[in-house]
Design a protein around this motif. Structure first.
Motif, PDB file in Angstrom:
ATOM      1  N   VAL A  24      46.125  50.080  38.714  1.00  0.00           N
ATOM      2  CA  VAL A  24      46.176  49.149  37.583  1.00  0.00           C
ATOM      3  C   VAL A  24      46.741  49.873  36.367  1.00  0.00           C
ATOM      4  N   ILE A  44      39.940  46.089  31.023  1.00  0.00           N
ATOM      5  CA  ILE A  44      40.083  45.629  32.402  1.00  0.00           C
ATOM      6  C   ILE A  44      39.067  46.357  33.265  1.00  0.00           C
ATOM      7  N   SER A  79      38.279  47.037  36.985  1.00  0.00           N
ATOM      8  CA  SER A  79      38.906  46.994  38.310  1.00  0.00           C
ATOM      9  C   SER A  79      37.890  47.429  39.352  1.00  0.00           C
ATOM     10  N   LEU A  85      38.671  41.442  31.061  1.00  0.00           N
ATOM     11  CA  LEU A  85      39.225  40.873  32.299  1.00  0.00           C
ATOM     12  C   LEU A  85      38.616  41.612  33.481  1.00  0.00           C
ATOM     13  N   ASP A 119      38.790  42.139  37.749  1.00  0.00           N
ATOM     14  CA  ASP A 119      39.277  41.948  39.118  1.00  0.00           C
ATOM     15  C   ASP A 119      38.082  42.227  40.022  1.00  0.00           C
ATOM     16  N   THR A 141      39.437  37.272  38.025  1.00  0.00           N
ATOM     17  CA  THR A 141      40.657  36.975  38.795  1.00  0.00           C
ATOM     18  C   THR A 141      40.454  37.175  40.299  1.00  0.00           C
ATOM     19  N   THR A 198      44.002  33.626  42.532  1.00  0.00           N
ATOM     20  CA  THR A 198      45.293  33.921  43.142  1.00  0.00           C
ATOM     21  C   THR A 198      45.249  33.449  44.593  1.00  0.00           C
ATOM     22  N   ASP A 203      46.335  44.332  41.649  1.00  0.00           N
ATOM     23  CA  ASP A 203      46.389  45.299  40.548  1.00  0.00           C
ATOM     24  C   ASP A 203      47.520  44.946  39.579  1.00  0.00           C
ATOM     25  N   ILE A 240      46.507  41.746  37.386  1.00  0.00           N
ATOM     26  CA  ILE A 240      45.590  41.951  36.264  1.00  0.00           C
ATOM     27  C   ILE A 240      46.166  42.920  35.234  1.00  0.00           C
ATOM     28  N   LEU A 268      48.500  40.724  33.194  1.00  0.00           N
ATOM     29  CA  LEU A 268      47.675  39.849  32.350  1.00  0.00           C
ATOM     30  C   LEU A 268      47.158  40.613  31.132  1.00  0.00           C
ATOM     31  N   GLY A 269      46.538  41.778  31.397  1.00  0.00           N
ATOM     32  CA  GLY A 269      45.965  42.554  30.307  1.00  0.00           C
ATOM     33  C   GLY A 269      47.008  43.022  29.310  1.00  0.00           C
ATOM     34  N   ALA A 302      52.320  37.175  34.934  1.00  0.00           N
ATOM     35  CA  ALA A 302      51.645  37.823  36.062  1.00  0.00           C
ATOM     36  C   ALA A 302      52.117  37.242  37.390  1.00  0.00           C
TER      37      ALA A 302
END
Length: 479
Positions: free
Chosen positions: A56, A147, A149, A174, A176, A192, A230, A263, A266, A269-270, A286
């Protein structure tokens, strides 16, 4: 006015999550082992790439944004390699050194095919992850987006202190996610999940209506601002807490490898949000980034020039920030059309087999597009084409026909309708204008009564002479 492409260099982001090293062994396979029925790979090259949350961060750096990364590693050779790779692209790393080894995922690649993956991992404990909130808190003032992750390796087993601290500092959060319990992400701005992850939490999804219902309930339960699901070949669905929706079809690409696509999503997006873009525009970017990265082999990233070029190619002169052209299901089309009508856009509809796209089709579709703001092309199923055109047709499958049509700048949405006529689809979406090419009057257009009954228009356009799919096929067969 169309939004400008984001200035990623002004986008500071902090990533916290499960860092790992993706190790690729490349070589040739020319014989089978005499010891067991397995291929022998003569390894010619080793490539180490940061993976997980580190991937990411690599995607963020590739876009040109500023990134700080926090995670847990061991005190070993893999951690040194990981740090070197991340330092090389300017990522500011703050690693907690644990007693366990750095996570490594090794893959054996031959002739562009993955033959085997070996994982070397032991999940990190709560005690090893406990210092991360204190390590990250001083960095929040330097960033706009956090983020998380989560690869379910222990780093984010208890993320609430991070979420609450980041929100208190004014960051957008955010996530993931991983696992079957999303309650630990309560209070985040955006989660997400992919479709499988979403269904593992809310149960099986059987329709678009059910997806929206369960998504909205999850948003309420978790007290989050939005959910981005997604959906692989069905694109992405963004659902806001206030009821707004955005459904983007997948951009047609030849898929080489889906490794790390989440990865990239996001990270884009970020980066876009940190650069001041709206959430809707960030999701559109994205979606484009995901289409680029899946066409690459292995753990890959997307650069800002790549993203900008692909974004501009798909936006085209007439596309707004509301949607990207592509193949959609009937349910997705209904939602997209409803949103377009709310914006006051005029919807144009045409249908046909479109088996082999030729100059006549392109000219006709361009002319049809000029009649309104959005153009829908509905195509017959393969079985319907065979019924209408005879054995040997279609030359191209419905999926391939949709892909070709979706690549035209004048086409907004392509869908495949059930049955031999689009009458049911016309009743459902009620386009403003129904267009058909030919030398007959409007009463020769299938569905004209339906369209005029609700106040729509029917237009018949002339076709380019000497352009016919049937004639092309006959000419090929005569050679």
């Amino acid at each position: 006015m169309k939004p400008s492409f984001p200035e990623f260099f002004n986008a500071p982001i902090i990533v916290v999550g499960d860092v790992m090293l993706d190790r690729f062994y490349f070589g040739k396979t020319q014989r089978i082992s005499p010891e067991a029925p397995v291929p022998i790979v003569n390894v010619e090259r080793l490539e180490d790439i940061p993976g997980g949350a580190a991937n990411v961060a690599m995607n963020i750096a590739s876009l040109g944004a500023r990134c700080q990364l926090l995670g847990i590693t061991g005190e070993d050779e893999a951690a040194v390699v990981l740090q070197q790779r991340l330092d090389a692209v300017g990522i500011d790393c703050h690693f907690q050194k644990g007693a366990r080894s750095t996570i490594i995922k090794s893959r054996i690649i031959s002739a562009h095919q993955q033959l085997l993956r070996m994982d070397f991992e032991t999940p990190f404990t709560h005690d090893e992850a406990k210092p991360l909130p204190n390590l990250s808190a001083p960095l929040f003032t330097q960033n706009k987006v956090l983020i998380l992750s989560d690869y379910n390796k222990g780093t984010l087993a208890q993320p609430q202190p991070l979420i609450q601290s980041a929100k208190a500092a004014g960051l957008q959060v955010l996530v993931d996610p991983k696992g079957k319990d999303f309650s630990k992400y309560r209070g985040a701005d955006l989660i997400t999940p992919n479709m499988a992850e979403f269904e593992s939490v809310v149960g099986a999804i059987h329709s678009e209506a059910e997806l929206l219902e369960k998504a909205r309930q999850l948003i309420i339960d978790l007290e989050i601002a939005a959910l981005l699901i997604t959906r692989s070949e069905q694109g992405m669905s963004l659902i806001h807490a206030d009821g707004r929706e955005l459904h983007l079809p997948a951009i047609a690409k030849e898929v080489a490898d889906v490794t790390g696509a989440g990865d990239t999503v996001i990270a884009t997006l970020g980066s876009a949000l940190a650069a001041g873009q709206s959430l809707q525009q960030a999701v559109i970017l994205a979606n484009v980034a995901a289409s680029i990265v899946v066409s690459k082999l292995g753990t890959a990233t997307v650069s800002s020039p790549e993203l900008q070029a692909e974004y501009q190619r798909h936006q085209g002169a007439h596309h707004t920030d509301h949607a990207i052209a592509g193949a959609v299901t009937t349910e997705q089309l209904k939602t997209a059309v409803a949103q377009a009508k709310q914006r006051g856009e005029k919807i144009v509809f045409t249908n046909g087999c479109f088996d082999i796209l030729h100059a006549g089709h392109v000219s006709y579709l361009h002319e049809a597009r000029q009649l309104g703001d959005r153009l829908i092309v509905a195509i017959n199923t393969d079985a319907s084409v065979t019924k209408l055109k005879g054995p040997g047709r279609p030359i191209n499958t419905a999926e391939r026909r949709q892909t070709v049509l979706a690549g035209l700048a004048d086409v907004d949405w392509v869908t495949c309708f059930a049955g031999d006529t689009p009458e049911a689809l016309l009743r459902e979406i009620q386009p403003d204008i129904l267009v058909k090419g030919g030398d007959y009057d409007k009463t020769g257009v299938v569905g004209w009564e339906i369209v005029e009954a609700y106040g729509g228009e029917v237009k018949v356009m002339g076709l380019v002479e000497n352009c016919s799919t049937t004639a092309i096929v006959n000419k090929i067969n005569q050679r």
